[in-house]
Design a protein around this motif. Structure first.
Motif, mmCIF file in Angstrom:
data_model
loop_
_atom_site.group_PDB
_atom_site.id
_atom_site.type_symbol
_atom_site.label_atom_id
_atom_site.label_comp_id
_atom_site.label_asym_id
_atom_site.label_seq_id
_atom_site.Cartn_x
_atom_site.Cartn_y
_atom_site.Cartn_z
ATOM 1 N N ILE A 38 0.844 -1.207 0.000
ATOM 2 C CA ILE A 38 0.000 0.000 0.000
ATOM 3 C C ILE A 38 0.874 1.250 0.000
ATOM 4 N N TRP A 39 1.922 1.255 0.846
ATOM 5 C CA TRP A 39 2.812 2.420 0.879
ATOM 6 C C TRP A 39 3.509 2.618 -0.468
ATOM 7 N N ARG A 59 2.353 1.837 -3.425
ATOM 8 C CA ARG A 59 1.380 2.380 -4.384
ATOM 9 C C ARG A 59 1.079 3.851 -4.094
ATOM 10 N N ILE A 60 1.044 4.209 -2.825
ATOM 11 C CA ILE A 60 0.852 5.624 -2.478
ATOM 12 C C ILE A 60 2.047 6.436 -2.975
ATOM 13 N N ALA A 68 1.657 7.132 -6.555
ATOM 14 C CA ALA A 68 0.696 8.215 -6.770
ATOM 15 C C ALA A 68 1.331 9.565 -6.447
ATOM 16 N N ASP A 69 2.125 9.618 -5.374
ATOM 17 C CA ASP A 69 2.808 10.866 -5.017
ATOM 18 C C ASP A 69 3.748 11.318 -6.128
ATOM 19 N N TYR A 106 -4.355 7.664 -6.684
ATOM 20 C CA TYR A 106 -4.614 7.717 -5.246
ATOM 21 C C TYR A 106 -5.821 6.853 -4.873
ATOM 22 N N ALA A 123 -4.773 3.308 -4.764
ATOM 23 C CA ALA A 123 -3.723 2.971 -3.800
ATOM 24 C C ALA A 123 -4.168 3.060 -2.355
ATOM 25 N N VAL A 124 -5.038 4.027 -2.053
ATOM 26 C CA VAL A 124 -5.278 4.383 -0.656
ATOM 27 C C VAL A 124 -6.619 3.849 -0.159
ATOM 28 N N PHE A 147 -3.525 5.350 6.203
ATOM 29 C CA PHE A 147 -2.838 5.550 4.930
ATOM 30 C C PHE A 147 -3.334 6.831 4.254
ATOM 31 N N TRP A 148 -4.660 7.029 4.279
ATOM 32 C CA TRP A 148 -5.205 8.239 3.668
ATOM 33 C C TRP A 148 -4.803 9.469 4.473
ATOM 34 N N ALA A 176 -1.293 10.332 3.292
ATOM 35 C CA ALA A 176 -1.280 10.873 1.932
ATOM 36 C C ALA A 176 -1.916 12.262 1.892
#
Length: 684
Positions: free
Chosen positions: A400-401, A403-404, A407-408, A430, A433-434, A440-441, A444
């Motif tokens: 998950i991190w 994928r975030i 997105a970043d 996002y 991923a989130v 997690f959200w 982000a």
């Protein structure tokens, strides 16, 4: 903190024939000192068994944060167990020796420090032992084991390798998290103390307390984990994060210093993996960034925030993140953080004040920006490669991190887009991923908020906020004086059961014929509490008697109730109501059915206690009382009150009753108590 005591049992003779009572030494010296030092544990019956030492014994010796070992006489079992401890753990082994004794310390440990005590009058040396235990922890020497002194590169055993957490405990932790029940997690942290898997159980609980943002209590949980091993990487990492978050919320500089100390402990640890070392350095950069960010977060305009953001701490945070990334190029988080801070510095460089970061020297500022451009280009390629690798190979939360992070990176690519650009690829990244509504959200969103506050990439950030149903202008956590809140008052109700029909074995306390008067007293008290608050809620169980009357009174007054059952509805009905008039059972079912969806909490689907608690003397109802109290403390209300229908009998020592609930509330602190005197129900 858990402790294990290695000693002889009963009366033992030294080589000169002196008879020493080691049970008395334990009773009058060791146990009182342990209690004063906050140590829990001691010996167990396992020690007294004949034959080889059991597996449980090795687990206790390894797990204990502190071991107290009595070497007064030449007891082979004692020295064998001491040898096991010295071979497994580096420190916090306290040696004591009764005097006078004809048995000298064996040659192999003759050079070690030990505390002398009088075996004829051990109680007089309690304060001395307390000082020795505290000093052993405060001085925190590298080792007190002769084995680790001789072989300093030897690694001590990991206590996590023993005391496997029972599946039934793990399941409770998972259920508590799924229901977002902070009180349940607090109960589990309390109940697991003294278990052989205590530290690992607390570790599970601490992770979920962090996930549910119960930060103050999470700090306490992780401190208990750390007490068993001050070099514990996960515990230090968790405390660094928890205290940084508490600082952001409350603004207490001591919290940020506690976070920094945890980071120092991490960096001082031996044989850190490269990823762990990089993470620790990244946390140091994160704390610098937090200090920098909070300095401008509450300013009113974008222009003010940008001007205040031109600060050496921004440059220091960028440098710290880059240093962390150089340690482990596969650990993409510090690289991404460096990229983000680098883009912010690049944007802030448009201000004429930017050169002030370099003593006002334009040439130095220009050279720095040239290097920054080159570094950002290189970082972008390397971080993208590391992130792609992470997305392809990682699992679970790590995936998950990753994928975030991907997105970043897409967001950073779109910082300079013209107005009206299509940001759907960023939004979709996002969204995919989130997990919404999770930590997690929060993480982000926090980074996107920072860019929005400084006027960088605002259209892209706002497009993501819209997709997640967030306000376009996102509020930040404030350290200033909060605006006036609506008072939320949470009431815990507790009261006596109605006297059972035909029971003659005890003094009448709540005759069934007086339930009308009891209902009137309860309703009047609840109405007053409700009138005193803008928002009032009641936590109540459902025993036959005062609980049922309180639920009916709340229903009549329109007060929100939360039904707390230690077991499932059907088990409560069959176990609790079987000795009472059938009317009480029917009223229970009616009230339970009337509870709105989501307002009935059940601690266990089964009768009795969870399997992992089978050794304990508590009951489901006594555990339920503690659970309700922990729920109330974790509720977030402005005021918590225990309202109790009670006969003022302080001699009632039942673990299930109202008197015990009052004792719990008094010991908890922060809980108001209001008593409805039930003695009027039996007055002539």
């Amino acid at each position: 903190m858990d402790c294990f005591v290695i000693r002889g049992f009963g009366e033992k003779k030294d080589s000169g024939g002196e008879l020493i009572d080691f049970d008395m030494v334990d009773r009058e010296l060791i146990k009182p000192a342990m209690e004063k030092c906050g140590l829990v544990g001691g010996t167990t019956a396992i020690v007294q068994g004949s034959g080889p030492i059991h597996q449980d014994m090795f687990q206790l010796i390894l797990r204990a944060a502190v071991v107290i070992c009595d070497i007064t006489v030449h007891n082979p079992n004692v020295f064998y167990e001491l040898g096991v401890r010295h071979a497994l753990r580096k420190k916090y082994t306290v040696l004591i020796k009764g005097t006078p004794s004809n048995d000298r310390a064996p040659f192999d440990i003759a050079g070690l420090r030990y505390m002398e005590y009088s075996w004829a009058d051990p109680g007089k040396d309690v304060e001395k032992l307390i000082d020795v235990i505290n000093a052993a922890q405060a001085l925190d020497r590298e080792t007190d084991s002769p084995i680790f002194l001789m072989m300093p590169k030897l690694q001590q055993a990991d206590s996590r390798s023993i005391g496997a957490v029972p599946p039934s405990f793990t399941q409770e932790v998972q259920l508590a998290r799924s229901r977002k029940d902070k009180g349940w997690l607090r109960l589990l942290a309390e109940d697991v103390r003294g278990e052989i898997f205590e530290r690992e159980g607390l570790r599970l609980v601490g992770r979920e307390q962090w996930a549910l943002k119960d930060f103050k209590v999470a700090a306490r949980t992780w401190k208990e984990v750390l007490a068993g091993d001050k070099g514990d990487v996960e515990a230090n990492h968790a405390l660094a994060n928890v205290y940084e978050r508490l600082y952001k919320i409350h603004g207490d500089p001591a919290d940020l210093e506690r976070s920094n100390l945890a980071i120092q402990n991490l960096l001082a640890g031996q044989n850190l993996l490269s990823a762990q070392h990089a993470e620790a350095l990244a946390l140091r950069g994160r704390n610098l960034k937090t200090l920098w960010r909070l300095d401008f977060a509450n300013l009113d305009t974008q222009e003010e925030r940008r001007e205040r953001a031109i600060d050496t701490r921004a440059r220091d945070a960028y440098d710290a993140y880059r240093e962390a990334y150089r340690v482990d190029l596969n650990h993409f988080f510090p690289g991404l953080a460096a990229l983000q801070m680098g883009h912010i510095l690049k944007s802030l460089s448009m201000s004429t004040r930017f050169k002030n970061l370099f003593a006002g020297i334009e040439r130095r500022a220009s050279r720095y920006l040239e290097d920054l451009e080159d570094n950002l280009a290189a970082l972008t390629h390397i971080v993208k490669a590391a992130t792609e690798r992470g997305c392809a190979m990682l699992l679970g939360d790590d995936l998950i991190w990753a994928r975030i992070a991907a997105a970043d990176l897409l967001f950073l690519d779109r910082l300079d887009d013209a107005p009206g650009a299509d940001y759907s690829v960023v939004v979709d990244a996002y969204r995919d991923a989130v997990p919404k509504g999770t930590f997690f959200w929060d993480a982000a969103r926090g980074q996107l908020e920072l860019f929005e506050q400084l006027g960088i990439g605002v259209p892209a950030a706002q497009a993501v906020f819209r997709a997640f149903d967030e306000p376009i202008t996102v509020a930040v956590e404030s350290r200033g004086t909060p605006t006036k809140k609506i008072e939320r008052h949470l009431v815990i109700f507790s009261g006596h059961n109605v006297d059972r029909t035909g029971a003659t074995l005890y003094t009448p306390r709540f005759p069934a014929s007086e339930q009308g008067r009891a209902r009137a007293l309860i309703e009047a008290a609840l109405k007053q509490l409700n009138d005193e608050a803008d928002d009032c809620s009641v936590l109540v169980s459902a025993a036959p008697g005062a609980d049922i009357l309180a639920l009916e009174a709340c229903q009549s007054l329109g007060i929100k109730t939360w039904l707390c059952l230690p077991m499932s509805r059907d088990i409560v009905a069959s176990e609790v109501f079987k000795d009472y008039d059938i009317d009480w059972r029917n009223r229970f079912f009616a009230l339970a059915d009337a509870q709105p969806l989501g307002r009935t909490f059940v601690l266990s689907d089964d009768a009795g206690l969870p399997q992992w608690l089978f050794k304990h003397s508590m009951t489901p109802w006594s555990r339920g009382n503690r659970w309700m109290l922990h729920q109330a403390q974790a509720w977030g209300a402005n005021k918590v009150t225990l309202l109790a229908l009670w006969d003022h009998n302080k001699g009632d020592m039942s673990p299930n009753g109202t008197a015990e609930m009052l004792r719990l509330a008094e010991n908890a602190g922060g809980v108001y108590v209001r008593v409805i005197d039930s003695r009027s129900l039996t007055a002539n």
